[in-house]
Every structure is written in structure tokens, then in C-alpha cells.
Design a protein around this motif. Structure first.
Motif, PDB file in Angstrom:
ATOM      1  N   TRP A 295       0.823  -1.206   0.000  1.00 44.50           N
ATOM      2  CA  TRP A 295       0.000   0.000   0.000  1.00 44.50           C
ATOM      3  C   TRP A 295       0.856   1.254   0.000  1.00 44.50           C
ATOM      4  O   TRP A 295       0.476   2.277  -0.585  1.00 44.50           O
ATOM      5  CB  TRP A 295      -0.964  -0.005   1.185  1.00 44.50           C
ATOM      6  N   GLN A 296       2.029   1.203   0.620  1.00 40.57           N
ATOM      7  CA  GLN A 296       2.932   2.355   0.573  1.00 40.57           C
ATOM      8  C   GLN A 296       3.386   2.624  -0.855  1.00 40.57           C
ATOM      9  O   GLN A 296       3.577   3.777  -1.258  1.00 40.57           O
ATOM     10  CB  GLN A 296       4.136   2.102   1.482  1.00 40.57           C
ATOM     11  N   SER A 297       3.540   1.562  -1.644  1.00 40.10           N
ATOM     12  CA  SER A 297       3.922   1.757  -3.047  1.00 40.10           C
ATOM     13  C   SER A 297       2.801   2.418  -3.834  1.00 40.10           C
ATOM     14  O   SER A 297       3.054   3.148  -4.800  1.00 40.10           O
ATOM     15  CB  SER A 297       4.303   0.418  -3.685  1.00 40.10           C
ATOM     16  N   VAL A 298       1.560   2.165  -3.418  1.00 40.21           N
ATOM     17  CA  VAL A 298       0.421   2.820  -4.063  1.00 40.21           C
ATOM     18  C   VAL A 298       0.427   4.310  -3.759  1.00 40.21           C
ATOM     19  O   VAL A 298       0.154   5.152  -4.628  1.00 40.21           O
ATOM     20  CB  VAL A 298      -0.904   2.167  -3.591  1.00 40.21           C
ATOM     21  N   GLU A 299       0.770   4.650  -2.534  1.00 37.45           N
ATOM     22  CA  GLU A 299       0.683   6.034  -2.073  1.00 37.45           C
ATOM     23  C   GLU A 299       1.991   6.800  -2.194  1.00 37.45           C
ATOM     24  O   GLU A 299       2.098   7.937  -1.717  1.00 37.45           O
ATOM     25  CB  GLU A 299       0.209   6.051  -0.620  1.00 37.45           C
TER      26      GLU A 299
ATOM     27  N   ASN B 256       3.335   8.386  -4.466  1.00 33.71           N
ATOM     28  CA  ASN B 256       3.304   9.611  -5.259  1.00 33.71           C
ATOM     29  C   ASN B 256       2.633  10.761  -4.510  1.00 33.71           C
ATOM     30  O   ASN B 256       2.391  11.816  -5.073  1.00 33.71           O
ATOM     31  CB  ASN B 256       2.581   9.367  -6.591  1.00 33.71           C
ATOM     32  N   GLY B 257       2.315  10.503  -3.245  1.00 32.55           N
ATOM     33  CA  GLY B 257       1.738  11.572  -2.428  1.00 32.55           C
ATOM     34  C   GLY B 257       0.232  11.675  -2.483  1.00 32.55           C
ATOM     35  O   GLY B 257      -0.344  12.659  -2.006  1.00 32.55           O
ATOM     36  N   ILE B 258      -0.434  10.684  -3.076  1.00 32.60           N
ATOM     37  CA  ILE B 258      -1.893  10.677  -3.136  1.00 32.60           C
ATOM     38  C   ILE B 258      -2.393   9.561  -2.224  1.00 32.60           C
ATOM     39  O   ILE B 258      -2.350   8.384  -2.597  1.00 32.60           O
ATOM     40  CB  ILE B 258      -2.396  10.453  -4.571  1.00 32.60           C
ATOM     41  N   PRO B 259      -2.826   9.884  -1.020  1.00 30.91           N
ATOM     42  CA  PRO B 259      -3.243   8.837  -0.080  1.00 30.91           C
ATOM     43  C   PRO B 259      -4.593   8.228  -0.471  1.00 30.91           C
ATOM     44  O   PRO B 259      -5.408   8.863  -1.141  1.00 30.91           O
ATOM     45  CB  PRO B 259      -3.356   9.585   1.247  1.00 30.91           C
ATOM     46  N   VAL B 260      -4.796   6.998  -0.046  1.00 29.89           N
ATOM     47  CA  VAL B 260      -6.098   6.355  -0.216  1.00 29.89           C
ATOM     48  C   VAL B 260      -7.103   7.048   0.700  1.00 29.89           C
ATOM     49  O   VAL B 260      -6.810   7.323   1.865  1.00 29.89           O
ATOM     50  CB  VAL B 260      -6.014   4.855   0.131  1.00 29.89           C
TER      51      VAL B 260
ATOM     52  N   HIS C 183      -3.201   6.004  -8.527  1.00 23.46           N
ATOM     53  CA  HIS C 183      -2.536   6.834  -7.526  1.00 23.46           C
ATOM     54  C   HIS C 183      -1.181   7.347  -8.000  1.00 23.46           C
ATOM     55  O   HIS C 183      -0.797   8.475  -7.678  1.00 23.46           O
ATOM     56  CB  HIS C 183      -2.360   6.042  -6.224  1.00 23.46           C
ATOM     57  N   ASN C 184      -0.469   6.535  -8.751  1.00 23.95           N
ATOM     58  CA  ASN C 184       0.886   6.912  -9.146  1.00 23.95           C
ATOM     59  C   ASN C 184       0.964   7.633 -10.486  1.00 23.95           C
ATOM     60  O   ASN C 184       1.904   8.385 -10.729  1.00 23.95           O
ATOM     61  CB  ASN C 184       1.782   5.662  -9.175  1.00 23.95           C
TER      62      ASN C 184
END
Length: 580
Positions: A48-52, A54-58, A130-131
Motif C-alpha cells: 500500500w505504501q507503493s500505491v501512495e 506519489n503523495g496521493i493517499p487512499v 494513484h501513481n
């Protein structure tokens, strides 16, 4: 469902590629390092950290508890009849056959939201939206219509339409957060679908479950996804878990949604980041295809084995095709007729012929790609693949037009460096949606949806061709059809939005053509599912494309739903034409 924007993007990238030229994906954050053992909560957090990164949180929805059905539910005031009855006079006495499945269709990523709830792992679309926000029109599927918490009321609202079927998909990363065989199973994820299916059954609605609607677990995507043959075993493990959990309640199964578009995705940014050495945008879809076909057939073999062992109820299973047989741009042109056949081979035959006929690809495809590119199946594999579908399922939104590529058919076929190779179809949108006489083939959908026109007048012809080309003892199911109302996203007032006349026309005309196909052409059509019960997340178009029978106010805290006139017109059609 595909948005036409996604379909147009991927098919033009794949079926008219730059032959064998290595395409380097643009720079963007790296995919996560694959997790192949341990599978701890820390590992899941890392994904999940790899998803976020780019600075766009879930983000979460405003509603984070399951809403119960409304005690005093009503569809509200009836709209005025906007279409004179005589327009359907030719079908007024016709009926749908006994046992006909009629309903609506959704997909997990597009409606569920709650992407981190219940231990769910990230999918490829979570990571990409997200990225690389531009890929998804600057939006994410984090919330979409929040069906995860609002499904009971959504089922209540759909029931008012009188449907007997609800087609949905199960999110692979909600069941197996890491995706792979040997990784932990999420009991909370399994329980969600237990409750969802039970709610459908309680309301007299038959569940139709799709195992895979494009939500590859990112942990498997980072290992190549369906470009890596090892995913066959991972998918079969996932399928076995799901079959055994829900196989006594679900009697109709789909393995994969729209395999052509899914494999084509691997040729487009940013999905092409999964390509390994020696693989490029031209080759990747044809590396994906045999792996996906093998995964489908293996899962079907597992399903049938569980049935024969008495572990689950006997039902039916298939794969959900996409594509169509286009009309020749110039009916008098032999070349255009040949290109129309060639398009049908590449769009439908790549998956339909191996599964429904003989285990082989169409000859035009085999002539285009050597076995080193497009893996051929062994005799043992063919025995598993051919006949691995109990019925023919297809998402049949519309037909298009095929015109020979500039320079001529023979010159294109013989030149792998031709930009139109291997299909050799002119890709100008004008020639794909109009004929030589200059007239369009039907009313156009929303201008942003360049791949969709209302071609319902050609559906009977297509169904005849389909039933002859790929006959199935289990009949045909149109598993998705729908339309985007022009400029709906721009309309400022609710009363303007709910008057979706062009969508309603499309749906009514389509349903009436189906009645004629069944009763006059004797087509063995056994079910139809409308895409979709409410506006949702349409992949690259996100919430900017509207297919829903209900409007969703994405700005409202409760994501309020409002019926459109298309909902009422479809409801009334089924009331009139169901066999009493």
C-alpha cells in the motif's frame, strides 16, 4: 465494463502496433518489489505504501458502515411516457423465453470502493490511478459508489426494476491480498461476498459471478502479471477458493471479463512497465493471450472437478468475450469484406476459436505470428481448452465498420513494419463509424466516447453470424450492453441529467431487436445484462463517463442515487415481455 476511451486506446495501440519496435515506458514510480514469502501485515503495508508513494493517499467514503435497506422504499414519481407505443408495435405480442436471465452488470473495481477495508490488497488499478493520475482522469477507485457499504440499498433499488439477475465481479485482491498461491486468504474478504450474495438471493435475484474483471493484485502485476505463465497456477488457486466458498449459491460463473481488452492493456502506458526484457508493445498482448486462455481452461477444469466430486452445486461456466463482426465500409469491396473478417478474427477469434471450436487460433493470426511469439497449445492443452465454456458470453455494445488500410490489404499483410499491421484496418474513427455513402451507422454516444454508436439495427445480423460462427449448446448471453448519454457530465441540473433519452432509445431498441432475434430468427439467446445500474468508475474515464440507469451525485456525502428515465423504460419493457 470497458469505457470506449479505454477500448479505443488499447486496441489502437495493440492491433495497429509499430512492428517489433521496443517501446520504453515513460518514467514513473517503480512497481513494488514482489513479495513471495512471509506475507505479513508489514508486507501488505509495504504494498500500500507503493500505491501512495506519489503523495496521493487512499481516501475513505463518508459512509463506513453497511446501510440496511430502507423501510419505506419507493421509486418515486413516475416519469411521463416519452416514446409513442407504436414504435414497439412489431414486438408487442412477443415474449422472452422461460428461464430467461435479465438483469444488470457491475464490476468490483468500478463500484465497491473501500479499497483497504477488510485486509484487501492493492490491485494494478489502485497502483496506477494513484501513481499516474492522468491515466484515470485524475481520480481513483478508492470510493467510487461505495457499494461495499451501500450494497443492500443498491440491491433494493435494482430489485424495483424487476430484474432476476445481478452480474458482479469478485475482487481477487480482496480474497488474496498478495494474489499468489500459498499466500494468506482474507476471511473478511470472503465474508463480504457471502453477505452480498445472500442479499441478492434473499431478494429473489440470481447472482452471476465473474472471477476476474481486470483487478490483478499488484504483487502479481509486479511479477509480470499475465505475461508470466506462472500466474496460471495462482489464478487457479484463487478460483478454487472462490468456487468452494460460493459454489452452492452461485450457479452461473464467468472466468475472465473481456480478455482482448485486458491483454491489450499490457501494450499501453503505464501497464507496459510489467514488460520484461525482449517484450514490447507489439508482442505483449499475444504473450498474454495464451496464458489467459490456459488460466481460464484450468479454472474451468477445477470447477467441473468440484462439481463431479459433489463439493459444489452443478451450474454453468464460461468466459466473457468482447469484440464484434464489423460491417464492411463498402459492401461492394472485396477487400473491405476481407478486412471485416480479419477484424473479427483478431477481435473475437483470438479467444473464441480456441475455447469454443478446436483449440487453435484463427489462421490469419497464426499466419501473422510465429510460435515463438504466440505460443501454440499442445494436443493435451487443446483437450482442456476446447469446450471449456458451457455457453457463449459476450459484451456486445455495438458494431463498427471495417475499411481496408491505406495502401491495400496484401501490401499491409506482407509488411510487419506497416503501421496498420497485423489487422490492416483503417483506424480513422470516421471510417469505423460511417459507410461509403457518408451516413453514420447510428447515433453517436457522448463525444468523449469515440468508440460507441447506437447500432442496434445491426444486432440481429451480428447474433446470426455469432450463432453460426461459434455455436454453443448453452446458448448466448449478452453479458453487457449500454450507452453513454451525450454531454451528460456537463449538464448542471438533475432534471436534465435524468432525461437520458438517447440511452433509453438505445436500450429499448436493443431489447426489441433481441425479442425479434429470439422469436423470428430463432437465436438461442438466454440472457441479457445491462451495463450498469448506476454511474461508476469507468477506468481511464473515471466518473466522467456515465453509463448508469441511475445518476450518482459524487459530490454528495451519501453519494445519492437518482433514477433516470432509462430505468423506468427498461422496467416497463420487462413487465410487458416476460413470459407470464
Amino acid at each position: 465494463m470497458w469505457s470506449a476511451l479505454l477500448r479505443t486506446t488499447v486496441l489502437s495501440a495493440v492491433l495497429i502496433p509499430i512492428a517489433y519496435a521496443q517501446i520504453s515506458p515513460p518514467d514513473f514510480p517503480p512497481l513494488p518489489v514482489p513479495i513471495t514469502s512471509g506475507y505479513t501485515q508489514t508486507d501488505l503495508d509495504q504494498l500500500w505504501q507503493s500505491v501512495e508513494q506519489n503523495g496521493i493517499p487512499v481516501v475513505k467514503a463518508n459512509i463506513t458502515r453497511v446501510l440496511e435497506p430502507l423501510a419505506n422504499f419507493s421509486v418515486g414519481p413516475e416519469p411521463p411516457r416519452f416514446r409513442p407505443a407504436y414504435l414497439q408495435a412489431n414486438t408487442s405480442g412477443l415474449r422472452l423465453p422461460e428461464g430467461f436471465l435479465y438483469g444488470v452488470s457491475t464490476a468490483a473495481t468500478q463500484v465497491e470502493g473501500a479499497v483497504k477495508e477488510g485486509g484487501r490488497g492493492p490491485s494494478s488499478w489502485d497502483w496506477i490511478c494513484h501513481n499516474v493520475p492522468s491515466t484515470c482522469s485524475g481520480e481513483t477507485p478508492d470510493v467510487t459508489v461505495n457499494e461495499y457499504y451501500q450494497y443492500k440499498q443498491d440491491i433494493q433499488r435494482v430489485k424495483a426494476m424487476g430484474v432476476n439477475t445481478f452480474s458482479f465481479s469478485i475482487a481477487w485482491p480482496r480474497i488474496l491480498p498478495f494474489g499468489s498461491k500459498g499466500s494468506p486468504v482474507s476471511e473478511k474478504g470472503l465474508k463480504f461476498y457471502d453477505d452480498f450474495i445472500d442479499e441478492l438471493v434473499k431478494n429473489g435475484i440470481e447472482p452471476v459471478a465473474t472471477l476476474f474483471h481486470w483487478d490483478t493484485p499488484i504483487n502479481l502485476m509486479s511479477q509480470g502479471g499475465f505475461l508470466n505463465r506462472s500466474i496460471v497456477e495462482d489464478f487457479n488457486n484463487y478460483a478454487s477458493i472462490v468456487f468452494q466458498r460460493y459454489g452452492k449459491k452461485v450457479k452461473t460463473w464467468i472466468t475472465f471479463n473481456e480478455p482482448l481488452v485486458y491483454c491489450a492493456i499490457y501494450a499501453t502506458f503505464p501497464f507496459d512497465a510489467t514488460q520484461k526484457g525482449g517484450v514490447n508493445a507489439t508482442l505483449s498482448p499475444f504473450i498474454c493471450a495464451p496464458n489467459l486462455i490456459e488460466a481460464h481452461a484450468t479454472a474451468v477444469q477445477t470447477y467441473r472437478g468440484l462439481v463431479s466430486q459433489g463439493k459444489i452445486a452443478k451450474g454453468k461456466i464460461s468466459i466473457k468475450h468482447d469484440g464484434q463482426k464489423p460491417l464492411p465500409f463498402d459492401p461492394d469491396s472485396e477487400s473491405d469484406r476481407e478486412v471485416a473478417d480479419r477484424v473479427a478474427d483478431f477481435y473475437l477469434g483470438l479467444f473464441s476459436q480456441p475455447i469454443h471450436v478446436d483449440g487453435n487460433y484463427p489462421q490469419s493470426i497464426e499466419d501473422s505470428f510465429p510460435p515463438s511469439v504466440l505460443r501454440r497449445f499442445t494436443d493435451e492443452e487443446k483437450d482442456i481448452i476446447k469446450g471449456s465454456a458451457d455457453f457463449y458470453a459476450i459484451d456486445a455494445y455495438a458494431v463498427t465498420v471495417a475499411k481496408t488500410a491505406p495502401g491495400g490489404l496484401e501490401a499491409c499483410i506482407s509488411d510487419v513494419n506497416n503501421v496498420y499491421w497485423p489487422v490492416c484496418q483503417d483506424t480513422n474513427p470516421v471510417t469505423q463509424h460511417s459507410r461509403v455513402n457518408g451516413w453514420p451507422i447510428g447515433a453517436t454516444a457522448d463525444p468523449a466516447n469515440t468508440g460507441l454508436s447506437d447500432t442496434t439495427q445491426h444486432m440481429r445480423e451480428f447474433l446470426k453470424w455469432l450463432s453460426e460462427k461459434y455455436p454453443s449448446p448453452g446458448g448466448i448471453y449478452i453479458t453487457e450492453f449500454g450507452f453513454t448519454e451525450p454531454f451528460e457530465v456537463l449538464l448542471p441540473e438533475l432534471y436534465q441529467i435524468t432525461w437520458d433519452e438517447r440511452r433509453a432509445n438505445y436500450l429499448l431498441d436493443y431489447l426489441n431487436e433481441a425479442l425479434l432475434a429470439i422469436n423470428e430468427d430463432k437465436i438461442d439467446l438466454r440472457g441479457m445484462f445491462i451495463w450498469t445500474p448506476f454511474d461508476n468508475f469507468e477506468w481511464r474515464s473515471a466518473t466522467q463517463q456515465k453509463y448508469g440507469l441511475q445518476h450518482v451525485n459524487f459530490s454528495a456525502p451519501g453519494l445519492d442515487r437518482t433514477y433516470k428515465i432509462s430505468f423506468f423504460q427498461v422496467r416497463d419493457f420487462f413487465r410487458e415481455h416476460l413470459l407470464k
